[in-house]
Scaffold this motif. Structure first.
Motif, mmCIF file in Angstrom:
data_model
loop_
_atom_site.group_PDB
_atom_site.id
_atom_site.type_symbol
_atom_site.label_atom_id
_atom_site.label_comp_id
_atom_site.label_asym_id
_atom_site.label_seq_id
_atom_site.Cartn_x
_atom_site.Cartn_y
_atom_site.Cartn_z
ATOM 1 N N UNK A 9 0.870 -1.164 0.000
ATOM 2 C CA UNK A 9 0.000 0.000 0.000
ATOM 3 C C UNK A 9 0.913 1.222 0.000
ATOM 4 N N UNK A 59 -8.517 -5.774 -0.206
ATOM 5 C CA UNK A 59 -8.439 -4.366 0.213
ATOM 6 C C UNK A 59 -9.546 -3.490 -0.382
ATOM 7 N N UNK A 62 -10.712 -0.316 1.288
ATOM 8 C CA UNK A 62 -9.663 0.475 1.909
ATOM 9 C C UNK A 62 -8.837 1.287 0.911
ATOM 10 N N UNK B 585 -2.557 -0.768 5.779
ATOM 11 C CA UNK B 585 -3.945 -1.234 5.934
ATOM 12 C C UNK B 585 -3.978 -2.506 6.778
ATOM 13 N N UNK B 586 -2.978 -3.366 6.594
ATOM 14 C CA UNK B 586 -2.893 -4.554 7.449
ATOM 15 C C UNK B 586 -2.831 -4.146 8.914
ATOM 16 N N UNK B 589 -6.082 -3.104 10.164
ATOM 17 C CA UNK B 589 -6.900 -4.306 10.321
ATOM 18 C C UNK B 589 -6.551 -5.031 11.622
ATOM 19 N N UNK B 628 -12.459 -0.861 9.081
ATOM 20 C CA UNK B 628 -11.801 -1.951 9.786
ATOM 21 C C UNK B 628 -12.172 -1.991 11.261
#
Lengths: 159, 703
Positions: A9, A59, A62, B585-586, B589, B628
């Protein structure tokens, strides 16, 4: 068949977007001074519809953009994947980082929301130097705007 | 094993071969002290009762000698022997204190010098910080004694011994044991608005105008902070200030911000007058405070979007019967943030720690204006926390602790119920050690953990009893005067070493069902006990503690005792901080609803970025947080501070852009607040450099 090394990302590559960048291998350009020579080799996992859909599903809510980093060996396949992404995930924009000086006329640039062209040339410097030979375009339905200068300014503005 | 192979453990932990001559010498000396000589027969009698085994400590052997002397009926000799030991132990203590004093004076900064409580909130070491440091060991002893006495009374000696065993063997850690005061509180300022500071021991009357509000507020925060060991949150600060500005310049003051309202030659505008107030309060509170060992007080404030504001202050009435106004408060909140962000390029201003409270709906913030403004402030390089929630039923006002709002009602003596909360005390479980210990002893880790969790709750109940006792004796005026409501304060169960424990069990640290199950099992167990022990006046919550120094201590102790320790500082996050296979983003999450569901006391995601993002990108990341279910987060971009010209730049640079010096330091948010990296203790500085900043360099622009 395109293959990819990894994904991440990223924020710097496409201004204002939260981008899933996919690092495609088998780069034919061999620019002197390439920062990722490992991407010149024919390695990695196949980047087909399934692999792409899997990544985008992971994703979906997101990210705002998917960017194909490379793929100049098979430009039409990059376009096909971009159109596939657009069809399945209409909310996500598509971007392509190409190392070629121009886009092949077999490709409709409107298949992408952003296209970067130009190989790395040490004499002109990377994208964030005003002297760079590379260009990033934002593509809208009826116009194409060169937004390379977005890389040159500091995004910290005190109002 | 022959006697020559027996090795004993000295007080400093080193081993040396056992020597019977040393015991003989000590016994002879003790006899001499009462004026008699030792015969061989006397010696043989005493020595026959002393049994030395390999690995025994000097203390254990001396205890045996004491018993042996008494068993042989040499009572006066035994008494002198004991007095001699006592005198030596006092000497040792003085010597240790002196050594500590010398090494503290020699240490590179205050946090590295501190033995008990490495705290970066102290800028410089000096005689005042030393005075604060010296009695810490006594406080620890006193606090332990107070607590264990209570535990004996409540549950018996065996339980109290179990607590000490777990504590001294680092299965659990008592936070802030060096202070007597309860931990942190988010206060309601209504009692101050009604009565001034008299009821909490101050001498000022209730504020009546903007000037007395600003001056009085600073004094009030100092008084409150001196009676807490941790943070003091004032979630109503800007709302009250807004009220006094309105009283002074009219309810529409914010529409006339450029109007000159000052007759002096400076011709200040309303906006300038307001900014001068910010300056007075913020600079005053950032001063080191004598009452807190030359630390600045730890001050937090909150911002609200329209919906949060309505929910918390919708029923609020000032003593004159008027209600707070959203439009002017919204303007004031924005003005403060803008001013503070700019001011931070001029000086290192640690406080207030700010939290933005945003209500969310359908995966995005509900108040578009404030969602955009939040993104704008991040893109301008401002560093603050954001707290999001689908219901205004909880608030994070305490820099790290999130709290369920018990009662959003309004009372004419205490003000808004929603803001009064905090933590009375934190007791932390070292999960890595507990779980490894269980596995090594063939127990299911949850079974063993259950006994630890139960113990921790009982200990916290003991602490609570002591606190109530202090209150009964009139020692806690903050509670009596209504600044803090004791029933709305939590007893906090902290966790540390969660990631490391999972790694030990062979679980991968990323978003996968096994890891999610592990986290839910462990934190769910704690929540089960939090509910089990809850009464109408006693509540528990669970927090992943920021491991500023505990994470370093646990890693060190566990390594020394042979446990598997993968890094020098245990994580304060649900992911491995240096793991570059996880993208941003992980990380959201991993701090999302699946993982934080049972973490009632909260844990903030510190998203580390190497460079600033654009407003649109931050705006999207706020949506990511909402999708999330990551309710508490901040972004961390190290600011650069030039050691030569003192220029502060909000970017991460290796060279000062003004004087081009390479002698630069970084400001980062390691715990809850911004500090120079060089102010952290040595171990913690290492953590700050190891920390992985989501790098734009992985996909460099120059393809």
């Amino acid at each position: 068949m395109l293959k990819f090394h990894n994904f991440d990302i990223v924020f710097a590559e496409v201004p204002d977007e939260v981008t899933l960048a996919i690092n495609i291998t088998g780069c034919p350009n061999h620019c002197p001074g390439c920062h990722s020579p490992h991407l010149q080799q024919d390695t990695g996992n196949p980047l087909d519809d399934n692999a792409l859909a899997e990544l985008l599903t992971l994703y979906t809510n997101d990210i705002t953009c998917v960017c194909f980093m490379g793929g100049d060996a098979e430009p039409q396949e990059v376009e096909r994947l971009a159109l596939f992404a657009r069809e399945k995930f209409p909310r996500i924009k598509t971007a392509w980082y190409s190392g070629k000086p121009t886009i092949s006329d077999k490709i409709a640039i409107t298949s992408f929301n952003y296209i970067k062209i130009g190989g790395y040339n040490a004499a002109y410097g990377p994208l964030n130097k005003p002297t760079t030979n590379q260009r990033l375009y934002r593509i809208e339905e009826n116009c194409t705007e060169d937004i390379t200068s977005r890389f040159w300014k500091n995004n910290l503005n005190f109002s | 094993m022959g006697i020559s192979e027996i090795r004993i453990v000295k007080r400093d932990g080193s081993k040396e071969p056992f020597s019977i001559e040393k015991i003989k010498y000590a016994v002879r000396k003790a006899f001499l002290s009462v004026g008699s000589y030792t015969t061989d027969e006397d010696l043989a009698g005493v020595l026959s009762r002393v049994h030395v085994a390999d690995g025994m400590s000097v203390e254990e052997i001396q205890n045996q000698v004491e018993v042996a002397l008494m068993a042989e009926r040499y009572y006066t000799v035994a008494k002198n022997y004991m007095l001699y030991r006592q005198k030596h132990s006092e000497d040792r203590e003085d010597r240790e204190k002196l050594n500590f004093l010398v090494s503290y004076c020699d240490a590179s900064n205050a946090a590295s010098g501190s033995k008990y409580d490495a705290n970066a909130n102290v800028e410089k070491k000096n005689i005042a910080t030393l005075i604060g440091e010296l009695p810490k060991s006594n406080f620890i002893r006193l606090n332990r004694r107070l607590l264990t006495d209570r535990l004996k009374e409540l549950y018996g000696k065996e339980f109290s011994d179990k607590y000490l065993h777990l504590l001294t063997n680092h299965f659990i850690y008592k936070n802030d044991e060096t202070s007597m005061a309860n931990y942190c509180a988010s206060i309601t300022m209504y009692p101050w608005l009604l009565n001034g500071t008299m009821s909490v021991g101050g001498n000022s009357k209730a504020p009546t105008n903007l000037k007395s509000f600003c001056g009085g507020f600073v004094n009030m925060v100092f008084i409150v902070s001196s009676m807490l060991s941790g943070a003091c949150a004032t979630p109503e600060f800007l709302m009250y200030m807004n009220y006094f500005i309105e009283k002074e310049y009219g309810e529409d003051y914010y529409k006339r911000a450029d109007e000159i309202v000052d007759l002096s030659v400076k011709k200040r505008t309303i906006k300038k007058v307001v900014e001068d107030c910010f300056q007075q309060v913020v600079y005053s509170i950032n001063q080191p405070s004598g009452a807190r060992n030359f630390q600045a007080v730890f001050w937090n404030i909150s911002y609200y979007d329209k919906y949060y504001f309505q929910s918390i202050f919708g029923e609020f009435y000032f003593p004159d019967g008027s209600q707070p106004h959203w439009e002017s408060l919204s303007w004031l909140q924005k003005a403060f943030m803008k001013w503070f962000n700019k001011e931070r390029t001029k000086a290192v201003l640690t406080f207030p720690v700010e939290t933005m409270a945003l209500l969310t709906e359908n995966g995005d913030v509900k108040d578009e204006d404030w969602g955009n403004f939040t993104a704008e402030m991040y893109s301008e390089g401002h560093s603050f926390f954001t707290y999001i929630s689908d219901n205004a039923d909880s608030l994070a006002s305490c820099c790290r602790l999130r709290n369920e709002i018990q009662d959003n009602g309004f009372s004419y003596t205490l003000g808004a119920g929603g803001v009064s909360t905090g933590s009375k005390s934190v007791l932390t479980i070292n999960l890595n050690r507990c779980i490894q210990y269980a596995v090594k002893n063939n127990m299911h880790y949850l079974t063993y953990l259950e006994s630890i969790v139960d113990t921790v709750h009982k200990v916290q109940i003991g602490y609570n009893e002591n606190l109530k006792n202090l209150q009964e004796k009139g020692m806690l005026p903050l509670f009596d005067a209504g600044y803090i409501n004791i029933d709305r304060q939590y007893l906090t169960v902290g966790v540390n070493g969660l990631v490391e424990a999972a790694e030990f069990l062979g679980i991968e640290i990323n978003d996968n069902p096994k890891y999610a199950e592990f986290v839910q099992n462990v934190l769910g167990l704690i929540e089960k006990y939090n509910k089990k022990y809850r009464t109408k006046d006693m509540m528990f919550n669970c927090e992943m503690i920021p491991a500023e120094n505990v994470g370093v201590k646990h890693a060190k102790w566990d390594r020394e005792d042979g446990f598997v320790v993968p890094r020098d500082c245990y994580n304060s996050y649900f992911y491995v901080v240096e793991d570059d296979s996880l993208n941003i983003i992980d990380k959201f999450r991993l701090h999302g609803r699946k993982y934080i569901a049972h973490l009632t006391g909260g844990s903030a995601l510190h998203a580390n970025l190497e460079s600033h993002l654009t407003k649109e990108q931050y705006r999207q990341l706020i949506r990511v947080a909402a999708h999330e279910g990551c309710n508490y987060f901040t972004f961390n971009i190290p600011n650069t501070i030039c050691n030569d010209c003192n220029h502060i730049d909000k970017r991460y640079l290796t060279e000062c852009p003004v004087c081009h010096s390479k002698n630069v330091d970084y400001l980062t948010r390691v715990i809850g607040y911004m500090k120079r990296v060089s102010n952290f203790s040595a171990a913690r500085q290492e953590e700050a450099t190891r920390r992985f900043y989501a790098s734009e360099k992985q996909f460099v622009l120059d393809i």
